[in-house]
Design an enzyme around this catalytic site. Sequence first.
Site, PDB file in Angstrom:
ATOM      1  N   ASN A  35       0.841  -1.216   0.000  1.00  0.00           N
ATOM      2  CA  ASN A  35       0.000   0.000   0.000  1.00  0.00           C
ATOM      3  C   ASN A  35       0.870   1.258   0.000  1.00  0.00           C
ATOM      4  O   ASN A  35       0.345   2.364   0.120  1.00  0.00           O
ATOM      5  CB  ASN A  35      -0.975   0.007   1.192  1.00  0.00           C
ATOM      6  CG  ASN A  35      -0.257   0.121   2.521  1.00  0.00           C
ATOM      7  OD1 ASN A  35       0.970   0.136   2.571  1.00  0.00           O
ATOM      8  ND2 ASN A  35      -1.015   0.219   3.602  1.00  0.00           N
ATOM      9  N   LEU A  36       2.184   1.071  -0.124  1.00  0.00           N
ATOM     10  CA  LEU A  36       3.151   2.184  -0.229  1.00  0.00           C
ATOM     11  C   LEU A  36       3.088   3.113   0.991  1.00  0.00           C
ATOM     12  O   LEU A  36       3.469   4.278   0.899  1.00  0.00           O
ATOM     13  CB  LEU A  36       2.955   2.967  -1.539  1.00  0.00           C
ATOM     14  CG  LEU A  36       3.016   2.115  -2.817  1.00  0.00           C
ATOM     15  CD1 LEU A  36       2.761   2.990  -4.061  1.00  0.00           C
ATOM     16  CD2 LEU A  36       4.377   1.420  -2.961  1.00  0.00           C
ATOM     17  N   SER A 127      11.100 -11.155  14.345  1.00  0.00           N
ATOM     18  CA  SER A 127      12.201 -10.284  14.772  1.00  0.00           C
ATOM     19  C   SER A 127      12.859 -10.835  16.023  1.00  0.00           C
ATOM     20  O   SER A 127      12.205 -11.464  16.869  1.00  0.00           O
ATOM     21  CB  SER A 127      11.624  -8.903  15.081  1.00  0.00           C
ATOM     22  OG  SER A 127      12.545  -8.126  15.808  1.00  0.00           O
ATOM     23  N   TYR A 152       4.721  -3.088  19.114  1.00  0.00           N
ATOM     24  CA  TYR A 152       5.353  -3.630  17.906  1.00  0.00           C
ATOM     25  C   TYR A 152       5.863  -5.053  18.177  1.00  0.00           C
ATOM     26  O   TYR A 152       5.573  -5.990  17.438  1.00  0.00           O
ATOM     27  CB  TYR A 152       6.509  -2.718  17.466  1.00  0.00           C
ATOM     28  CG  TYR A 152       7.511  -3.414  16.579  1.00  0.00           C
ATOM     29  CD1 TYR A 152       7.241  -3.610  15.233  1.00  0.00           C
ATOM     30  CD2 TYR A 152       8.711  -3.903  17.096  1.00  0.00           C
ATOM     31  CE1 TYR A 152       8.151  -4.281  14.419  1.00  0.00           C
ATOM     32  CE2 TYR A 152       9.618  -4.569  16.304  1.00  0.00           C
ATOM     33  CZ  TYR A 152       9.336  -4.755  14.959  1.00  0.00           C
ATOM     34  OH  TYR A 152      10.237  -5.431  14.175  1.00  0.00           O
ATOM     35  N   LYS A 156       4.731  -9.045  16.805  1.00  0.00           N
ATOM     36  CA  LYS A 156       5.591 -10.097  16.252  1.00  0.00           C
ATOM     37  C   LYS A 156       5.328 -11.417  16.978  1.00  0.00           C
ATOM     38  O   LYS A 156       5.189 -12.473  16.366  1.00  0.00           O
ATOM     39  CB  LYS A 156       7.069  -9.704  16.360  1.00  0.00           C
ATOM     40  CG  LYS A 156       7.458  -8.539  15.472  1.00  0.00           C
ATOM     41  CD  LYS A 156       7.271  -8.851  13.992  1.00  0.00           C
ATOM     42  CE  LYS A 156       7.545  -7.683  13.079  1.00  0.00           C
ATOM     43  NZ  LYS A 156       7.065  -7.880  11.711  1.00  0.00           N
ATOM     44  N   ASN A 182      19.490  -7.531  13.026  1.00  0.00           N
ATOM     45  CA  ASN A 182      19.433  -6.128  12.576  1.00  0.00           C
ATOM     46  C   ASN A 182      19.765  -6.012  11.090  1.00  0.00           C
ATOM     47  O   ASN A 182      20.944  -5.980  10.735  1.00  0.00           O
ATOM     48  CB  ASN A 182      20.401  -5.275  13.401  1.00  0.00           C
ATOM     49  CG  ASN A 182      19.913  -5.050  14.819  1.00  0.00           C
ATOM     50  OD1 ASN A 182      19.723  -6.002  15.566  1.00  0.00           O
ATOM     51  ND2 ASN A 182      19.689  -3.819  15.189  1.00  0.00           N
ATOM     52  N   ASN A 202      16.821   3.937  13.179  1.00  0.00           N
ATOM     53  CA  ASN A 202      17.834   2.872  13.209  1.00  0.00           C
ATOM     54  C   ASN A 202      19.231   3.415  12.956  1.00  0.00           C
ATOM     55  O   ASN A 202      19.413   4.465  12.344  1.00  0.00           O
ATOM     56  CB  ASN A 202      17.489   1.786  12.195  1.00  0.00           C
ATOM     57  CG  ASN A 202      16.165   1.123  12.520  1.00  0.00           C
ATOM     58  OD1 ASN A 202      15.207   1.215  11.761  1.00  0.00           O
ATOM     59  ND2 ASN A 202      16.079   0.487  13.675  1.00  0.00           N
ATOM     60  N   LEU A 203      20.188   2.658  13.451  1.00  0.00           N
ATOM     61  CA  LEU A 203      21.572   3.142  13.487  1.00  0.00           C
ATOM     62  C   LEU A 203      22.160   3.422  12.098  1.00  0.00           C
ATOM     63  O   LEU A 203      22.695   4.511  11.863  1.00  0.00           O
ATOM     64  CB  LEU A 203      22.430   2.103  14.235  1.00  0.00           C
ATOM     65  CG  LEU A 203      23.913   2.428  14.363  1.00  0.00           C
ATOM     66  CD1 LEU A 203      24.132   3.733  15.117  1.00  0.00           C
ATOM     67  CD2 LEU A 203      24.640   1.277  15.065  1.00  0.00           C
TER      68      LEU A 203
HETATM   69  N1  UFG Z   1      21.715   3.487  18.117  1.00  0.00           N
HETATM   70  C1  UFG Z   1      22.468   4.608  18.401  1.00  0.00           C
HETATM   71  N2  UFG Z   1      22.135   5.769  17.793  1.00  0.00           N
HETATM   72  C2  UFG Z   1      21.116   5.893  16.908  1.00  0.00           C
HETATM   73  C3  UFG Z   1      20.354   4.730  16.608  1.00  0.00           C
HETATM   74  C4  UFG Z   1      20.676   3.548  17.231  1.00  0.00           C
HETATM   75  O1  UFG Z   1      23.409   4.550  19.204  1.00  0.00           O
HETATM   76  O2  UFG Z   1      20.864   6.992  16.409  1.00  0.00           O
HETATM   77  C5  UFG Z   1      22.084   2.212  18.745  1.00  0.00           C
HETATM   78  C6  UFG Z   1      20.950   1.627  19.571  1.00  0.00           C
HETATM   79  O3  UFG Z   1      20.992   2.123  20.865  1.00  0.00           O
HETATM   80  C7  UFG Z   1      21.266   0.144  19.485  1.00  0.00           C
HETATM   81  C8  UFG Z   1      21.915  -0.011  18.106  1.00  0.00           C
HETATM   82  O4  UFG Z   1      22.323   1.278  17.720  1.00  0.00           O
HETATM   83  O5  UFG Z   1      22.219  -0.188  20.438  1.00  0.00           O
HETATM   84  C9  UFG Z   1      20.969  -0.543  17.057  1.00  0.00           C
HETATM   85  O6  UFG Z   1      19.801   0.263  17.052  1.00  0.00           O
HETATM   86  P1  UFG Z   1      18.678   0.136  15.928  1.00  0.00           P
HETATM   87  O7  UFG Z   1      17.609   1.120  16.258  1.00  0.00           O
HETATM   88  O8  UFG Z   1      19.312   0.218  14.580  1.00  0.00           O
HETATM   89  O9  UFG Z   1      18.186  -1.352  16.093  1.00  0.00           O
HETATM   90  P2  UFG Z   1      17.520  -2.061  17.356  1.00  0.00           P
HETATM   91  O10 UFG Z   1      18.448  -3.158  17.736  1.00  0.00           O
HETATM   92  O11 UFG Z   1      17.094  -1.130  18.416  1.00  0.00           O
HETATM   93  O12 UFG Z   1      16.182  -2.508  16.664  1.00  0.00           O
HETATM   94  C10 UFG Z   1      16.140  -3.559  15.796  1.00  0.00           C
HETATM   95  C11 UFG Z   1      14.964  -3.398  14.827  1.00  0.00           C
HETATM   96  C12 UFG Z   1      13.678  -3.424  15.579  1.00  0.00           C
HETATM   97  C13 UFG Z   1      13.627  -4.609  16.505  1.00  0.00           C
HETATM   98  C14 UFG Z   1      14.832  -4.606  17.384  1.00  0.00           C
HETATM   99  C15 UFG Z   1      14.895  -5.731  18.353  1.00  0.00           C
HETATM  100  O13 UFG Z   1      15.075  -2.194  14.112  1.00  0.00           O
HETATM  101  O14 UFG Z   1      12.645  -3.520  14.646  1.00  0.00           O
HETATM  102  O15 UFG Z   1      15.997  -4.670  16.573  1.00  0.00           O
HETATM  103  O16 UFG Z   1      15.179  -6.916  17.704  1.00  0.00           O
HETATM  104  F1  UFG Z   1      12.525  -4.568  17.272  1.00  0.00           F
END
Ligand code: UFG
Length: 342
Positions: A35-36, A127, A152, A156, A182, A202-203
């Site tokens: 659905n974009l 996830s 969320y 899952k 990830n 996300n990072l």
């Molecule tokens: N982080 C930073 N700075 C940022 C963004 C993230 O330091 O600006 C750190 C976070 O604290 C974490 C790591 O980078 O330690 C990864 O963070 P992400 O947000 O990229 O990924 P997450 O592990 O938090 O989340 C991912 C998925 C989610 C899922 C989660 C748990 O994106 O959908 O894993 O499995 F729910």
Amino acid sequence: MNSKSVLVAGGAGYIGSHTVVELINAGYEVVVVDNLSNSDISSLEGINKITGVKPTFYNVDCCDKGALSEVFKRHDFNSVIHFAAFKAVGESVEQPAKYYRNNLLSFMNVLELMVEYGRRNVVFSSSATVYGDADELPVTEDTPRKPATSPYGNTKQMSEDILRDSVRANSSLRGIALRYFNPIGAHPSALIGELPRGVPNNLVPYITQTAAGIRECLSIFGQDYPTPDGSCLRDYIDIVDLAKAHVAAIDRMVEERGKESYEVFNIGTGRPVSVFELVHVFEEANNLKLNYKVAPRRAGDVPAVWADTTRANEVLGWRAERALVDTLKAAWQWERNVRGIE
Ligand code: UFG
């Protein structure tokens, strides 16, 4: 039914589009519904440029069962991959009903239509979030799931249970839940990749947008965790490797290789990487310096989670292959393409 045809729900999105490419490369015919709402139609152009194939596309919301049933009527795919879900953890805390409605209803519609139209195989995008703050690392598929800490994450867990119960109740159905760690990076062609809307959560997208000058500075959330360098540990899986895991899962079901009709697999590299390490590999891979600072911990982050991938390696015959440095080169190449940076 056509065992070489797959419906990809959410196939215009980040993981979906890479999976469509790998399915086409493996000889599958693909029908995409999307659905974009968090994707762009341009990803289908990218798929076309990479593979030479333009998959059939319907702008359909899987929550609209009537519209989705028309797609089932028109096409004879025997397998479905379901990516069509919202994925922002923070937003799900603020708007839980939006997440429960979209993520659960779209998946239940898919499952009901599969039974109604006699379709057999389904892959669900799960996830690592289902493990929460696990007591033992790395996590295996048998590591107990922890109560979800966000709506969320709860969708899952609930969707996994809905799939398990549906498969149990309908001998015509087979299901595989893939628990992604990830996902990062982009296709090596840089023709498809991640397109986050607004400020990335996300990072890696935050890193590439900082390198591109769109964000001033990356905040590293916490350096006082009980980990070797104090930042969080994650298992970063290359998006193309992840896409290939879906092909392996579909192949397994199409070839009726598994004894169990419902199976779960961890999809990761098996290697923990800290936030600092990821930033440094990104800098070295792309020969640039990133503006970053240490900031307080982010609410809800677990200190560490990474996968035991033995089951996926041995049973699915799949393993992560791409080196982190190459993944981070592709991520930067994609960001440059999107922004028109030389
Ligand atoms: N982080 C930073 N700075 C940022 C963004 C993230 O330091 O600006 C750190 C976070 O604290 C974490 C790591 O980078 O330690 C990864 O963070 P992400 O947000 O990229 O990924 P997450 O592990 O938090 O989340 C991912 C998925 C989610 C899922 C989660 C748990 O994106 O959908 O894993 O499995 F729910």
